[in-house]
Design a protein around this motif. Sequence first.
Motif, PDB file in Angstrom:
ATOM      1  N   GLU A  66       0.836  -1.208   0.000  1.00 14.16           N
ATOM      2  CA  GLU A  66       0.000   0.000   0.000  1.00 14.16           C
ATOM      3  C   GLU A  66       0.872   1.258   0.000  1.00 14.16           C
ATOM      4  O   GLU A  66       0.585   2.215  -0.723  1.00 14.16           O
ATOM      5  CB  GLU A  66      -0.918   0.013   1.215  1.00 14.16           C
ATOM      6  N   ALA A  67       1.910   1.265   0.812  1.00 14.40           N
ATOM      7  CA  ALA A  67       2.807   2.428   0.878  1.00 14.40           C
ATOM      8  C   ALA A  67       3.505   2.648  -0.458  1.00 14.40           C
ATOM      9  O   ALA A  67       3.627   3.788  -0.926  1.00 14.40           O
ATOM     10  CB  ALA A  67       3.827   2.250   1.989  1.00 14.40           C
ATOM     11  N   LYS A  68       3.965   1.553  -1.081  1.00 14.40           N
ATOM     12  CA  LYS A  68       4.635   1.682  -2.370  1.00 14.40           C
ATOM     13  C   LYS A  68       3.674   2.205  -3.441  1.00 14.40           C
ATOM     14  O   LYS A  68       4.060   3.035  -4.263  1.00 14.40           O
ATOM     15  CB  LYS A  68       5.223   0.330  -2.781  1.00 14.40           C
ATOM     16  N   ILE A  69       2.424   1.751  -3.407  1.00  9.14           N
ATOM     17  CA  ILE A  69       1.443   2.233  -4.378  1.00  9.14           C
ATOM     18  C   ILE A  69       1.145   3.710  -4.134  1.00  9.14           C
ATOM     19  O   ILE A  69       1.012   4.495  -5.076  1.00  9.14           O
ATOM     20  CB  ILE A  69       0.165   1.382  -4.334  1.00  9.14           C
ATOM     21  N   PHE A  70       1.062   4.115  -2.861  1.00  8.39           N
ATOM     22  CA  PHE A  70       0.803   5.529  -2.561  1.00  8.39           C
ATOM     23  C   PHE A  70       1.964   6.410  -3.023  1.00  8.39           C
ATOM     24  O   PHE A  70       1.754   7.483  -3.579  1.00  8.39           O
ATOM     25  CB  PHE A  70       0.565   5.721  -1.064  1.00  8.39           C
ATOM     26  N   ILE A  71       3.184   5.966  -2.810  1.00 13.30           N
ATOM     27  CA  ILE A  71       4.354   6.791  -3.155  1.00 13.30           C
ATOM     28  C   ILE A  71       4.610   6.817  -4.659  1.00 13.30           C
ATOM     29  O   ILE A  71       4.798   7.868  -5.247  1.00 13.30           O
ATOM     30  CB  ILE A  71       5.603   6.298  -2.394  1.00 13.30           C
ATOM     31  N   PHE A  72       4.618   5.635  -5.278  1.00 14.22           N
ATOM     32  CA  PHE A  72       5.024   5.554  -6.686  1.00 14.22           C
ATOM     33  C   PHE A  72       3.859   5.640  -7.664  1.00 14.22           C
ATOM     34  O   PHE A  72       4.067   5.802  -8.862  1.00 14.22           O
ATOM     35  CB  PHE A  72       5.809   4.266  -6.936  1.00 14.22           C
ATOM     36  N   GLY A  73       2.638   5.497  -7.186  1.00 13.61           N
ATOM     37  CA  GLY A  73       1.470   5.657  -8.036  1.00 13.61           C
ATOM     38  C   GLY A  73       1.383   4.628  -9.142  1.00 13.61           C
ATOM     39  O   GLY A  73       1.530   3.431  -8.925  1.00 13.61           O
ATOM     40  N   VAL A  74       1.145   5.102 -10.337  1.00 10.78           N
ATOM     41  CA  VAL A  74       0.894   4.229 -11.473  1.00 10.78           C
ATOM     42  C   VAL A  74       2.108   3.379 -11.821  1.00 10.78           C
ATOM     43  O   VAL A  74       1.966   2.271 -12.338  1.00 10.78           O
ATOM     44  CB  VAL A  74       0.405   5.053 -12.688  1.00 10.78           C
ATOM     45  N   PHE A  75       3.300   3.834 -11.508  1.00 17.89           N
ATOM     46  CA  PHE A  75       4.497   3.055 -11.816  1.00 17.89           C
ATOM     47  C   PHE A  75       4.539   1.776 -10.978  1.00 17.89           C
ATOM     48  O   PHE A  75       4.928   0.718 -11.463  1.00 17.89           O
ATOM     49  CB  PHE A  75       5.756   3.890 -11.604  1.00 17.89           C
TER      50      PHE A  75
END
Length: 90
Positions: A66-75
């Motif tokens: 979840e944290a990685k998706i929040f920080i990096f977004g679509v990438f």
Amino acid sequence: MLTNLGRLLMLCVWAFLLTNLFHPFPKPLKYFIDVALFFMVVMHGLQLVLLKSTQPKDQPLGRLQEAKIFIFGVFELLAWQKKQPPLKKK
């Protein structure tokens, strides 16, 4: 390769936007950066909420994911999508 470059770019954008909180830029630019930071937080948060709502209950996302998706977004979503097994057709 390009996904990792996108992640690096996103880290640079976050760093630039958060720098404004600690060392504000001159007045007109400061307000623009504040709005951009707010927009980024809202969009990445919305992206995470929408993904979590479409996830099956038996496959929850971990806190790190979840944290990685929040920080990096679509990438991060693109990298995550590549790791997912293909759907079985009925």
